[in-house]
Design an enzyme around this catalytic site. Structure first.
Site, short mmCIF file in Angstrom:
data_model
loop_
_atom_site.label_atom_id
_atom_site.label_comp_id
_atom_site.label_asym_id
_atom_site.label_seq_id
_atom_site.Cartn_x
_atom_site.Cartn_y
_atom_site.Cartn_z
N GLU A 189 95.50 38.09 79.35
CA GLU A 189 94.18 38.62 78.97
C GLU A 189 94.30 39.89 78.14
OE1 GLU A 189 91.13 38.94 81.89
OE2 GLU A 189 91.65 37.05 82.86
N SER A 194 106.92 22.40 85.51
CA SER A 194 107.45 21.21 86.18
C SER A 194 106.84 19.96 85.59
CB SER A 194 107.14 21.23 87.69
OG SER A 194 107.59 22.41 88.28
N ASP A 211 93.15 29.57 86.07
CA ASP A 211 92.76 30.99 85.92
C ASP A 211 92.62 31.61 87.31
OD1 ASP A 211 91.96 33.39 84.96
OD2 ASP A 211 90.01 32.73 84.22
N ASP A 261 92.00 38.01 87.03
CA ASP A 261 91.16 38.58 85.98
C ASP A 261 91.48 40.05 85.79
OD1 ASP A 261 89.16 36.55 84.96
OD2 ASP A 261 88.84 36.34 87.11
#
Length: 802
Positions: A191, A269, A345, A348
């Site tokens: 981010e 993976s 996600d 943050d």
């Protein structure tokens, strides 16, 4: 007076005696650090005797009368074989490595101390259900008993002149926190980098350079061609219109970000499954190879567990993680399961709004004062280092204390939901459907969980806690001051995304986007991989209508360069034109070599693969080096690697459309750039040899080492794995780099474990004198279909209760 000759002989005798004593002592210490393999030994806390049988490779079968005794025995054998590895994992996440290594790890420890993982681990322990806590207590007893049963500490401590510390329950949580650090971002690098890109280049260029999808997407819910994931158009204005605001000489840019022939490796993976409808066993078949950095010893420890549960006998085989008591992946005769890193996600970055002196930050409830955490780091050979970190209600402050804008970090790893041991229920789960429910309640770094059962069912979900977010956060940091952006707890298990028994009878994941629509919305994008591996696995799965275990192993070992096929054609059609060859006739041989290998493979003897692959990377580096250097010198928070995995789409658009408004072109025209890049590759490959000798295997040589072998070079010969040429690369199922690749390969059909396959690099043991050292490594290296189940018992050890 004693003659000089007698003096010399006396000195020689005393010196020889000292050397002999020291040598004998070192030998006794090394020999004493070998694990017990046979006989009986007392272990405090066992309710009944436990048997540990080992085969010729050291694969352990642990048979106990109850699950807690089995945990104790698992801890015992882990400590005897792998204690130093376990110690590194707990110290890594706790920010305590400097106690072993001194100043060299101090900056790294400080960085990890921001997360307060030891304090969080203790809090998690204090809130675990009793049955999970009992398991950890039993495991810790076993670890400490195993350590005490060694005649001398593990040999690594002899080299470091240190004494190992006892194991505590929270240390098992810290081991899992180390997996969070390995598999996810610890400080919001993605981010922060995207914010720099957006602020410097604007929305049009930002959108172009950060596509959400590509032609390589291979989702399991048929959302490959969704408009939400379409590549973005080329910018219309001249770009990149950005200038550096700091001196390049002071840049913190890491030159390896755009290093020569970077392999674009990311912890990840492959896994896939076929349903019983199309398997030769009639049960589902699950394949899994987890990609991690490779070192000595390997991440995993192979084992079988046998114990009674209620009115049934549990028999489960697979991989354990030293430092923890559970089976990570494997088969219990009813279900088999595996993982790939999800890259959803799960964190943050928060842009804090502070008061004038930055002593407070704004929240929906008004300004709050920062809280402060005092840290003391033990440093080998020196006084402890003290420092203070800042924290907010959302998480730690991750920006430098003198930064203009302070940033905080919200991360699942900071919450109690990050770790639990509910996944132990997989040991006695019988159906794929129930396994998906267990996965949704488990606390691990979030993974794509793929499972198959003996009735032929297959399923996928996310394993690990999924945060509920107030809105779509996008890819950039936001202020949380007004309450618009917030986490609102965690998703309930019944709301988890999942796919059970798809009509295709096939499932696959490989770190790229797995699903779209509503399911994608709750997972989000944490920097998932280009879909090239998923695309290739999917293609292979649809080339046959029936599969056995060796068919699926063949997919794991697939080194066809489907991803580079268009690059091969680009070189032949656009770069090595008649005009180019007339001007540079020495490139004719390269063209002939590329044309001669119509099926491009990352095989050790391929020269064409090395040329095509290195051309792509060289061209990419040249094309984006000015942009990278400028943004890296502007701020230390920019890292080009966050773009690298999706940069293929804008890169291909640039070289095929050749826009005139790209101002950072490092040549007078596009054709010159292409030819210059190709010539550079050939020149490097032929510096000391002819081109036909410059194979891929010559470049892709294994370098799998023990953590201490670089610090004590003379012992590397005994500790490290042999250097060999490796097939495979990043954008194909057979992911293999110098010290990166499949940390295991597993193919198993529940109920048919006897025909299953398991390969693991390095070996079970970390001790170079162990009879198991390096055993099994050649099977992994060669791709041999070695057995999933342990072999004939060679050693029997009984842990006696008292």
């Amino acid at each position: 007076m004693m003659s000089l000759k007698r003096i010399a002989l006396t000195v020689l005798f005393i010196t020889s005696l000292i050397v002999a004593i020291i040598t004998t002592w070192i030998y006794s210490q090394l020999d004493g650090s070998l694990p017990l393999l046979e006989g009986k030994t007392n272990v405090y806390g066992l309710k009944a005797d436990v048997n540990i049988a080992r085969d010729a490779q050291g694969i352990a079968t642990i048979t106990a009368n109850n699950r807690e005794d089995l945990a104790t025995a698992t801890g015992f054998i882990h400590a005897q074989e792998r204690f130093f590895q376990m110690d590194l994992l707990r110290k890594n996440s706790a920010g305590e490595l400097s106690s072993l290594f001194g100043d060299m790890t101090l900056a790294y420890d400080k960085s990890n101390r921001l997360h307060n993982f030891r304090k969080r681990a203790i809090d998690i322990i204090n809130h675990l259900p009793n049955e999970q806590l009992s398991l950890l207590k039993a495991y810790a007893k076993g670890v400490n008993s195993g350590l005490d049963a060694l005649k001398s500490p593990p040999f690594e401590y002899l080299l470091l002149q240190q004494t190992p510390a006892q194991w505590r329950e929270e240390d098992s949580v810290l081991v899992i926190m180390s997996m969070y650090l390995d598999l996810q971002e610890a400080k919001g690098k993605r981010e922060q980098s995207l914010a720099t890109l957006y602020q410097s280049l604007g929305s049009e260029v930002f959108s172009f350079l950060t596509p959400k999808g590509s032609q390589w997407d291979a989702t399991i819910d048929n959302t490959d061609n969704s408009n939400d994931f379409s590549p973005n158009k080329l910018p219309k204005s001249p770009w990149p219109n950005v200038t550096s605001t700091s001196n390049n000489a002071n840049s913190t840019y890491n030159s390896t970000t755009l290093a020569d022939y970077q392999t674009e490796q990311m912890p990840g993976s492959n896994n896939w499954a076929v349903a019983g409808n199309i398997s030769q066993t009639g049960s589902a078949i699950v394949a899994n190879d987890m990609h991690l950095g490779l070192s000595v010893p390997n991440t995993w420890f192979r084992a079988s567990f046998s114990y009674p549960y209620k009115d049934k006998q549990i028999n489960i085989t697979g991989l354990t993680l030293p430092g923890t008591p559970l089976m990570v992946t494997g088969s219990n005769g009813h279900i088999a399961w595996g993982f790939t890193n999800s890259y959803g996600d799960w964190s943050d970055v928060i842009a804090l709004e502070t008061n004038a002196d930055k002593s407070k930050y704004l929240t929906p409830e008004g300004y709050k004062a920062f809280t402060y955490q005092r840290h003391m780091i033990a440093v080998k050979g020196k006084e402890p280092t003290k420092f203070i970190s800042k924290e907010t209600i959302w998480g730690p402050v991750i920006s430098a204390k003198d930064a203009d804008n302070l940033l905080a970090y919200r991360w699942v790893a900071h919450d109690r939901q990050a770790v639990n041991f509910y996944a132990q229920a997989l040991e006695y789960t019988h159906t794929a459907e129930h396994a998906l429910e267990v996965a949704a309640k488990s606390g691990i770094p979030q993974q794509n969980f793929v499972v198959g059962d003996s009735a032929g069912n297959i399923g996928w979900t996310i394993m690990g806690a999924i945060p509920k977010k107030s809105t779509d956060f996008g890819d950039l940091p936001h202020s949380w001051a007004n309450g618009d952006y917030s986490w609102q707890g965690y998703l309930l298990p019944q709301a988890y995304p999942k796919v059970l028994n798809p009509s295709t009878d096939r499932l696959w994941t490989a770190n790229s986007r797995v699903v779209g629509g509503k399911m994608y919305e709750v997972i989000g994008n944490g920097g998932y991989a280009l879909g090239a591996r998923s695309h290739q696995i999917k293609q292979r799965l649809f080339e046959k209508q029936r599969f056995n275990e060796e068919d699926l192993l063949a997919i794991a070992l697939d080194d066809d360069a489907l991803f580079l096929k268009r690059w091969r054609n680009f070189i032949l059609a656009t770069v090595l034109t008649d005009e180019t060859l007339e001007k540079f006739p020495n490139l004719t041989l390269a063209k002939n070599i590329i044309e001669s290998e119509s099926t491009l493979k990352a095989s050790v003897d391929s020269v064409a693969y090395r040329i095509v692959r290195n051309f792509r990377i060289t061209l990419r580096n040249k094309l984006f080096s000015e942009l990278n250097d400028t943004l890296s010198s502007t701020t230390e928070s920019f890292d080009f690697s966050v773009l690298a995995h999706q940069i293929e789409t804008p890169l291909w658009q640039l070289i095929t459309q050749k826009p005139t408004n790209y101002t950072a072109l490092p040549a007078s025209n596009w054709q010159q750039l292409f030819v210059d890049s190709f010539k550079e590759v050939i020149n490097k490959m032929t510096e000391n040899q002819s081109l036909d000798e410059a194979t891929w295997g010559q470049q892709n040589v294994s370098n799998i080492t023990h953590p201490l072998s670089n610090g004590v070079p003379l012992i590397g010969y005994w500790l490290d794995m042999p250097e060999v040429a490796l097939p495979g690369d990043s954008y194909m199922p057979r992911v293999q780099g110098r010290a990166f690749g499949a940390s295991q390969r597993m193919v198993v059909s529940p109920g048919h474990e006897s025909s299953g396959i398991m390969q693991m690099p390095t070996s079970q043991s970390s001790h170079p004198w162990s009879p198991f050292y390096k055993k099994g490594h050649s099977d992994w290296q060669k791709g041999t279909a070695s057995p999933f189940l342990p072999g004939k018992t060679q050693y029997n050890l009984t842990l006696v209760s008292y």
